[in-house]
Design an enzyme around this catalytic site. Structure first.
Site, PDB file in Angstrom:
ATOM      1  N   ARG A  77     -10.803   7.293  13.281  1.00 26.13           N
ATOM      2  CA  ARG A  77      -9.938   6.800  14.357  1.00 26.13           C
ATOM      3  C   ARG A  77      -9.671   7.959  15.308  1.00 26.13           C
ATOM      4  O   ARG A  77      -9.028   8.950  14.936  1.00 26.13           O
ATOM      5  CB  ARG A  77      -8.635   6.261  13.757  1.00 26.13           C
ATOM      6  CG  ARG A  77      -7.688   5.639  14.767  1.00 26.13           C
ATOM      7  CD  ARG A  77      -6.434   5.108  14.066  1.00 26.13           C
ATOM      8  NE  ARG A  77      -5.519   4.468  15.003  1.00 26.13           N
ATOM      9  CZ  ARG A  77      -4.570   5.095  15.697  1.00 26.13           C
ATOM     10  NH1 ARG A  77      -4.412   6.412  15.538  1.00 26.13           N
ATOM     11  NH2 ARG A  77      -3.782   4.432  16.528  1.00 26.13           N
TER      12      ARG A  77
ATOM     13  N   LYS B 102      -3.559  15.384  16.075  1.00 27.88           N
ATOM     14  CA  LYS B 102      -2.300  15.534  15.350  1.00 27.88           C
ATOM     15  C   LYS B 102      -1.755  16.959  15.484  1.00 27.88           C
ATOM     16  O   LYS B 102      -2.474  17.904  15.811  1.00 27.88           O
ATOM     17  CB  LYS B 102      -2.495  15.178  13.870  1.00 27.88           C
ATOM     18  CG  LYS B 102      -2.806  13.699  13.611  1.00 27.88           C
ATOM     19  CD  LYS B 102      -1.595  12.815  13.800  1.00 27.88           C
ATOM     20  CE  LYS B 102      -1.923  11.326  13.681  1.00 27.88           C
ATOM     21  NZ  LYS B 102      -2.202  10.905  12.318  1.00 27.88           N
TER      22      LYS B 102
END
Length: 342
Positions: A312, A277
């Site tokens: 994840r 991210k």
């Protein structure tokens, strides 16, 4: 004023008398942080937690699609899109995408998360028929050995994926985008991951605001979980995800990561999806998303240290190796093997 209890996980060996297991896993706790809406945070003994909530904090989580939730498990990301922020456009055919999925499983992914619609900040909605065309053939091409999760907001896409062999639904909208998806999940008795997001992908990073991001996200997820349970969907088939990067600033993301263990109070497995991210790139000074494995692994291990059951990730092999070492260091003498002498 409502009290919110966040267990303070520990892993040291031996655990003290009276220590309680966190979600039935290898971590334990004897204290909780007590959060209130006035901004106060204090430490309290675990015995002060209301009995019903304490039961949820300590109870083992049931297996999900055959995968045990007794420790951190890896969900490998397979984006079959032309425009995902990190790995979009990698596969030119169903055969190539299926091969990449198998490679993720061989590297250590115990669940494969297949998505056909980018939800990066600023992305636009993809027509359902395009999303189905991207995902269903890939899922059908897999052998079914590794459970597949369909990453979608749409009921029609989920139906096609399940017909092709998917076993879970992962909805970044928390079942708010398409009301028919909640109906389908309940009707089919499917495991479902409910993720928090403020706004939609196109607008979610336009100055997101919260009164208290940790407690606001907890309340939102609690409301969604209880709505499903009230309709007869078993709690053990629900996973919660605080939605790192979805309508959150860097400070919001960090506050959620520091407080992750609070979400065990919902009585569901917790999923952490922070891999590659933007905030990892900013803090780690790495603008290229595909080169953010070190920072992503650091955040994954921080999640494991708070008892997260599903990580994840894009970089499956590297995260698996790091997690194996972290578990070896933290599990204590009872978990050591005599042959590990070299």
């Amino acid at each position: 004023m409502r009290d919110y209890y966040r267990p303070l996980p520990r892993h040291e060996y031996p655990d003290p008398s009276g220590a309680l297991p966190l979600a039935g896993g290898p971590l334990w706790f004897t204290e909780c942080a007590l959060h209130r809406r006035d901004g106060s945070v204090s430490r309290v003994p675990a015995r002060d937690v209301p009995p019903g909530l304490l039961a949820r904090l300590t109870a083992p989580r049931a297996p999900l699609a055959g995968v045990a939730m007794d420790r951190a498990r890896l969900m490998g990301i397979l984006n079959v899109t032309p425009d995902s922020f990190s790995d979009g456009g990698l596969d030119g055919s169903v055969t190539e995408a299926a091969a990449r999925a198998r490679a993720l499983a061989e590297a250590g992914a115990e669940i494969l998360d297949v998505g056909g619609e980018s939800t990066r900040p600023g992305s636009l909605e993809v027509p359902a028929e395009d999303e189905i065309a991207r995902t269903a053939p890939v899922i059908e091409a897999l052998d079914g050995t590794t459970p597949v999760s369909i990453d979608t907001r749409k009921a029609s896409v989920a139906r096609a994926a399940v017909t092709a062999g998917a076993a879970l639904v992962n909805d970044v909208s928390g079942l708010t985008f398409d009301p028919a998806l909640a109906d389908y999940v309940i009707e089919a008795g499917l495991p479902v991951c409910i993720m928090h997001a403020q706004g939609d992908p196109q607008t979610m990073q336009d100055a997101p605001r919260y009164d208290d991001v940790l407690l606001d996200v907890y309340d939102w997820l609690e409301e969604r979980v209880e709505a499903l349970v009230a309709r007869g969907h078993p709690r053990e088939l629900i996973v919660v995800d605080p939605g790192i990067g979805f309508g959150k600033t860097q400070d919001h993301n960090l506050a959620l990561l520091r407080g992750l263990s609070i979400f065990h109070g919902l009585g569901c497995p917790v999923l952490l999806g922070a891999s590659r991210k933007g905030f990892i790139g900013r803090i780690g000074n790495e603008p290229e998303a595909s080169r953010r494995a070190p920072g992503s692994i650091a955040v994954a291990l921080a999640g494991a240290a708070q008892g997260v059951q599903i990580l994840r990730v894009h970089d499956v092999a590297e995260t698996r190796r790091a997690l194996a070492l972290w578990e070896a260091v933290t599990r204590g003498p009872a978990g050591d093997k005599d042959e590990d002498q070299g």
